[in-house]
Scaffold this active site. Structure first.
Site: not given
Length: 195
Positions: A171, A173-176
């Site tokens: 993702h 936003d790095r909120l994978n």
């Protein structure tokens, strides 16, 4: 046996990767452990996914094959950066040799030069120079001239029977997203993981 949701997700991602711009969508990292406890990793080609596991083919006498024979618990990693969103699949499980009929059937589909290469290559052994390999291939060409090339007895398939499959989707936003499936106490369990 893989749960239907896991198998369907694996197959969908694999199909999407093969239709993407990825130059080698079947590339898969295989990690094994040597007798000294050192981990070895190398790329192989994923050839098939079925309800029993993930399949690849190799020389059984290679470093990889010797390590699998000694310690069949291995790990696989597939990474498809060209998908939207990019995806990774991690698999842990037991590698088992496929039966001879399955290995023979796949070997028969390989291009002839690759079949000859399977006979000529002493995979993972020291090679004096490229001329030696070319001479070995030429020798095999003469030996099998005018007839089908049989599968070498030291070459065949492995099926990795998973006990862990983890899907990772990137993702911005790095909120994978991470979804892990584990086979515990006779059943598959699904859980989300923090990124």
């Amino acid at each position: 046996m893989l749960p239907k949701e896991v198998l369907d997700t694996l197959q969908r991602l694999f199909d999407e990767a093969r239709q993407s711009s990825d130059p080698e969508p079947t590339a898969m990292c295989v990690s094994t452990v040597g007798p000294d406890g050192r981990v070895s990793a190398r790329m192989v080609l994923l050839k098939r996914i079925d309800e029993r596991g993930l399949c690849f083919f190799s020389n059984y006498e290679s470093d990889k094959g010797v390590q699998i024979d000694a310690h069949p618990q291995i790990a696989l990693t597939l990474y498809w950066p060209h998908l939207e969103p990019p995806a990774q699949v991690r698999v842990e499980g037991r590698a088992e040799r496929m039966d001879a009929a399955e290995s023979d059937a796949y070997f028969a589909t390989r291009p002839r030069l690759r079949q000859l290469g399977a006979w000529a290559s002493r995979q993972s052994r020291t090679l004096a120079d490229r001329h030696t390999l070319a001479a070995d291939v030429a020798r095999c060409e003469r030996e099998y001239e005018g007839r089908a090339v049989p599968r070498p007895p030291n070459w065949g398939g492995y099926r990795v029977v998973p006990d862990l499959v983890e899907f990772w989707h990137a993702h911005n936003d790095r909120l994978n997203e991470r979804v892990r499936w584990e086979y515990l106490d006779g059943e598959w369990r699904k859980r989300l993981l923090y990124p």
